[in-house]
Design a protein around this motif. Structure first.
Motif, PDB file in Angstrom:
ATOM      1  N   LEU A  48     -63.434  65.510 -14.484  1.00  0.00           N
ATOM      2  CA  LEU A  48     -63.469  65.582 -13.024  1.00  0.00           C
ATOM      3  C   LEU A  48     -63.052  64.285 -12.338  1.00  0.00           C
ATOM      4  O   LEU A  48     -62.375  64.309 -11.314  1.00  0.00           O
ATOM      5  CB  LEU A  48     -64.881  65.951 -12.540  1.00  0.00           C
ATOM      6  CG  LEU A  48     -65.423  67.330 -12.914  1.00  0.00           C
ATOM      7  CD1 LEU A  48     -66.827  67.491 -12.363  1.00  0.00           C
ATOM      8  CD2 LEU A  48     -64.510  68.440 -12.405  1.00  0.00           C
ATOM      9  N   TYR A  49     -63.487  63.150 -12.872  1.00  0.00           N
ATOM     10  CA  TYR A  49     -63.368  61.890 -12.145  1.00  0.00           C
ATOM     11  C   TYR A  49     -62.378  60.942 -12.817  1.00  0.00           C
ATOM     12  O   TYR A  49     -62.162  60.988 -14.026  1.00  0.00           O
ATOM     13  CB  TYR A  49     -64.731  61.199 -12.061  1.00  0.00           C
ATOM     14  CG  TYR A  49     -65.865  62.109 -11.659  1.00  0.00           C
ATOM     15  CD1 TYR A  49     -65.816  62.809 -10.451  1.00  0.00           C
ATOM     16  CD2 TYR A  49     -66.978  62.285 -12.482  1.00  0.00           C
ATOM     17  CE1 TYR A  49     -66.850  63.652 -10.074  1.00  0.00           C
ATOM     18  CE2 TYR A  49     -68.017  63.122 -12.108  1.00  0.00           C
ATOM     19  CZ  TYR A  49     -67.953  63.810 -10.912  1.00  0.00           C
ATOM     20  OH  TYR A  49     -68.976  64.647 -10.552  1.00  0.00           O
ATOM     21  N   ARG A  50     -61.819  60.069 -12.008  1.00  0.00           N
ATOM     22  CA  ARG A  50     -60.995  58.979 -12.513  1.00  0.00           C
ATOM     23  C   ARG A  50     -61.348  57.714 -11.723  1.00  0.00           C
ATOM     24  O   ARG A  50     -61.714  57.799 -10.544  1.00  0.00           O
ATOM     25  CB  ARG A  50     -59.498  59.297 -12.413  1.00  0.00           C
ATOM     26  CG  ARG A  50     -58.987  59.559 -11.012  1.00  0.00           C
ATOM     27  CD  ARG A  50     -57.519  60.001 -11.033  1.00  0.00           C
ATOM     28  NE  ARG A  50     -56.985  60.234  -9.683  1.00  0.00           N
ATOM     29  CZ  ARG A  50     -57.122  61.365  -9.019  1.00  0.00           C
ATOM     30  NH1 ARG A  50     -57.771  62.397  -9.575  1.00  0.00           N
ATOM     31  NH2 ARG A  50     -56.616  61.485  -7.797  1.00  0.00           N
ATOM     32  N   VAL A  51     -61.211  56.580 -12.365  1.00  0.00           N
ATOM     33  CA  VAL A  51     -61.650  55.320 -11.778  1.00  0.00           C
ATOM     34  C   VAL A  51     -60.444  54.428 -11.509  1.00  0.00           C
ATOM     35  O   VAL A  51     -59.554  54.296 -12.350  1.00  0.00           O
ATOM     36  CB  VAL A  51     -62.638  54.589 -12.716  1.00  0.00           C
ATOM     37  CG1 VAL A  51     -63.078  53.267 -12.104  1.00  0.00           C
ATOM     38  CG2 VAL A  51     -63.853  55.469 -12.996  1.00  0.00           C
ATOM     39  N   GLN A  52     -60.424  53.814 -10.344  1.00  0.00           N
ATOM     40  CA  GLN A  52     -59.432  52.789 -10.004  1.00  0.00           C
ATOM     41  C   GLN A  52     -60.208  51.589  -9.467  1.00  0.00           C
ATOM     42  O   GLN A  52     -60.731  51.633  -8.349  1.00  0.00           O
ATOM     43  CB  GLN A  52     -58.430  53.306  -8.966  1.00  0.00           C
ATOM     44  CG  GLN A  52     -57.552  54.447  -9.466  1.00  0.00           C
ATOM     45  CD  GLN A  52     -56.536  54.901  -8.417  1.00  0.00           C
ATOM     46  OE1 GLN A  52     -56.273  54.203  -7.448  1.00  0.00           O
ATOM     47  NE2 GLN A  52     -55.967  56.074  -8.638  1.00  0.00           N
ATOM     48  N   GLY A  53     -60.288  50.540 -10.291  1.00  0.00           N
ATOM     49  CA  GLY A  53     -61.096  49.387  -9.907  1.00  0.00           C
ATOM     50  C   GLY A  53     -62.557  49.772  -9.851  1.00  0.00           C
ATOM     51  O   GLY A  53     -63.133  50.216 -10.842  1.00  0.00           O
ATOM     52  N   HIS A  54     -63.174  49.661  -8.679  1.00  0.00           N
ATOM     53  CA  HIS A  54     -64.563  50.083  -8.541  1.00  0.00           C
ATOM     54  C   HIS A  54     -64.692  51.365  -7.714  1.00  0.00           C
ATOM     55  O   HIS A  54     -65.798  51.797  -7.404  1.00  0.00           O
ATOM     56  CB  HIS A  54     -65.415  48.963  -7.919  1.00  0.00           C
ATOM     57  CG  HIS A  54     -64.997  48.565  -6.533  1.00  0.00           C
ATOM     58  ND1 HIS A  54     -63.691  48.424  -6.138  1.00  0.00           N
ATOM     59  CD2 HIS A  54     -65.729  48.284  -5.435  1.00  0.00           C
ATOM     60  CE1 HIS A  54     -63.633  48.066  -4.866  1.00  0.00           C
ATOM     61  NE2 HIS A  54     -64.857  47.977  -4.412  1.00  0.00           N
ATOM     62  N   ASP A  55     -63.539  51.986  -7.353  1.00  0.00           N
ATOM     63  CA  ASP A  55     -63.537  53.259  -6.637  1.00  0.00           C
ATOM     64  C   ASP A  55     -63.377  54.418  -7.628  1.00  0.00           C
ATOM     65  O   ASP A  55     -62.750  54.278  -8.684  1.00  0.00           O
ATOM     66  CB  ASP A  55     -62.408  53.308  -5.615  1.00  0.00           C
ATOM     67  CG  ASP A  55     -62.557  52.260  -4.517  1.00  0.00           C
ATOM     68  OD1 ASP A  55     -63.705  51.900  -4.192  1.00  0.00           O
ATOM     69  OD2 ASP A  55     -61.519  51.789  -4.005  1.00  0.00           O
ATOM     70  N   VAL A  56     -63.912  55.569  -7.234  1.00  0.00           N
ATOM     71  CA  VAL A  56     -63.852  56.770  -8.082  1.00  0.00           C
ATOM     72  C   VAL A  56     -63.201  57.895  -7.276  1.00  0.00           C
ATOM     73  O   VAL A  56     -63.486  58.061  -6.082  1.00  0.00           O
ATOM     74  CB  VAL A  56     -65.259  57.179  -8.554  1.00  0.00           C
ATOM     75  CG1 VAL A  56     -65.192  58.411  -9.457  1.00  0.00           C
ATOM     76  CG2 VAL A  56     -65.925  56.027  -9.307  1.00  0.00           C
ATOM     77  N   TYR A  57     -62.336  58.643  -7.943  1.00  0.00           N
ATOM     78  CA  TYR A  57     -61.584  59.717  -7.283  1.00  0.00           C
ATOM     79  C   TYR A  57     -61.841  61.044  -7.981  1.00  0.00           C
ATOM     80  O   TYR A  57     -62.037  61.108  -9.207  1.00  0.00           O
ATOM     81  CB  TYR A  57     -60.084  59.427  -7.310  1.00  0.00           C
ATOM     82  CG  TYR A  57     -59.665  58.257  -6.445  1.00  0.00           C
ATOM     83  CD1 TYR A  57     -59.053  58.477  -5.216  1.00  0.00           C
ATOM     84  CD2 TYR A  57     -59.872  56.946  -6.854  1.00  0.00           C
ATOM     85  CE1 TYR A  57     -58.659  57.411  -4.409  1.00  0.00           C
ATOM     86  CE2 TYR A  57     -59.485  55.877  -6.066  1.00  0.00           C
ATOM     87  CZ  TYR A  57     -58.884  56.115  -4.844  1.00  0.00           C
ATOM     88  OH  TYR A  57     -58.505  55.066  -4.058  1.00  0.00           O
ATOM     89  N   MET A  58     -61.784  62.115  -7.175  1.00  0.00           N
ATOM     90  CA  MET A  58     -61.882  63.472  -7.714  1.00  0.00           C
ATOM     91  C   MET A  58     -60.945  64.382  -6.940  1.00  0.00           C
ATOM     92  O   MET A  58     -60.910  64.351  -5.698  1.00  0.00           O
ATOM     93  CB  MET A  58     -63.314  64.005  -7.598  1.00  0.00           C
ATOM     94  CG  MET A  58     -63.437  65.462  -8.022  1.00  0.00           C
ATOM     95  SD  MET A  58     -65.070  66.138  -7.710  1.00  0.00           S
ATOM     96  CE  MET A  58     -64.703  67.899  -7.951  1.00  0.00           C
TER      97      MET A  58
END
Length: 318
Positions: free
Chosen positions: A215-225
């Motif tokens: 479900l999730y992916r991380v970019q730096g300290h932000d998380v996207y879905m």
């Protein structure tokens, strides 16, 4: 300076016994001794052989050399680690060498290295701080949100009674701190390679990567879905329930939204002194036209939006 492969110089394997090392040295020393040899560059060859023997004949020096040389090959650029100091490495090889003309490489290993290593005369003590080790670990995104305790099994180098190197299995329990990110590491003090003599052990660094998540992916300290939405939800607006690593939330989709729009939950990314944000990325999902009623609904939509030209920006009129 270049790394010197003392095993290659003597023509022995890295697991050679002390007796095999001594035999190889005596054979080469007779071959290259400047008083009797007719070989080209005999004196230089003899010095290299004597230096190699002095390093490998002493169990503690051999253990130090094996540990520092594990990641090098002959001719590669060599930089000794910080944390060394030295007195005299002591005595010469016992077949005609005077021990007075060591290479810079030898000197960098066994003398004047400042900090954590101590050498004494031949037969004396040798103390060296253990080498730091690195291992890669993969953790879940949820581990970073919540923190966790995990165990890890590694094969670590260790010095045997004869001064050579061997590997041993080691199980380590460690804590994953909340908010850790990919590319950071967890330091486990004293869990690296053991020291020599009275030298303290090195540290183990666990280099962190995130496991792929469905479900999730991380970019730096932000998380996207990516959040699937129906056409009428983005057109008319809607209240929907959506998952996050810390639990489900009620999300408002504004009317007139488009595919690709990002809806932010401030401070709901990876935790930390400055927490990241969590983003829902709207992904338009078309219902299938697989029933007469569904086909009729699409036909009615086509009639209702007869003036809509989705390709008008391409110059197309149909």
């Amino acid at each position: 300076m270049e790394f010197k492969d003392y095993y290659e110089t003597l023509g022995v394997a890295r697991d050679a016994t002390p007796e095999e090392i001594k035999r190889a040295y005596r054979k080469l020393a007779r071959k290259f001794h400047p008083d009797v040899s007719k070989e080209k560059n005999a004196e230089a060859q003899f010095k290299q052989v004597s230096e190699a023997y002095e390093a490998l004949n002493d169990p503690e020096k051999r253990a130090a050399y094996d540990r520092l040389g594990a990641n090098y090959r002959a001719g590669q650029e060599f930089r000794p680690p910080p944390g060394w100091e030295g007195a005299q490495a002591g005595g010469a090889a016992d077949f005609g060498g005077d021990g007075s003309d060591h290479s810079d490489f030898f000197e960098s290993l066994f003398r004047g290295m400042g900090g954590g290593a101590r050498t004494a005369g031949r037969g004396g003590s040798f103390d060296m701080h253990g080498q730091d080790q690195h291992a890669r670990i993969q953790i879940s995104i949820e581990d970073s949100y919540q923190g966790a305790t995990r165990t890890l099994q590694l094969r670590m180098p260790a010095a045997d009674a004869g001064g050579g190197m061997r590997t041993q299995d080691k199980t380590i329990e460690f804590v994953i701190p909340k908010g850790i990110r990919a590319g950071q590491h967890i330091r486990l003090a004293g869990q690296g390679s053991p020291g020599i003599g009275q030298g303290s052990p090195g540290d183990l660094y666990l280099d962190v990567e995130f496991l792929p998540h469905r479900l999730y992916r991380v970019q730096g300290h932000d998380v996207y879905m990516d959040l699937p939405v129906a056409p009428w939800e983005v057109a008319l607006g809607a209240e929907v329930e959506a998952p996050t690593p810390t639990g489900a939330v009620e999300l408002t989709i504004p009317a007139g939204s488009a595919a690709g729009r990002k809806l932010r939950l401030k401070g709901r990314g990876l935790p930390g002194k400055t927490p990241g944000d969590f983003y829902f990325v709207l992904q338009l999902t078309q219902p299938p036209a697989d029933t007469p009623a569904a086909k009729a609904a699409y036909a009615a939509m086509a009639e209702a939006f007869a003036g809509f030209k989705p390709r008008a920006h391409l110059g197309a009129t149909a």
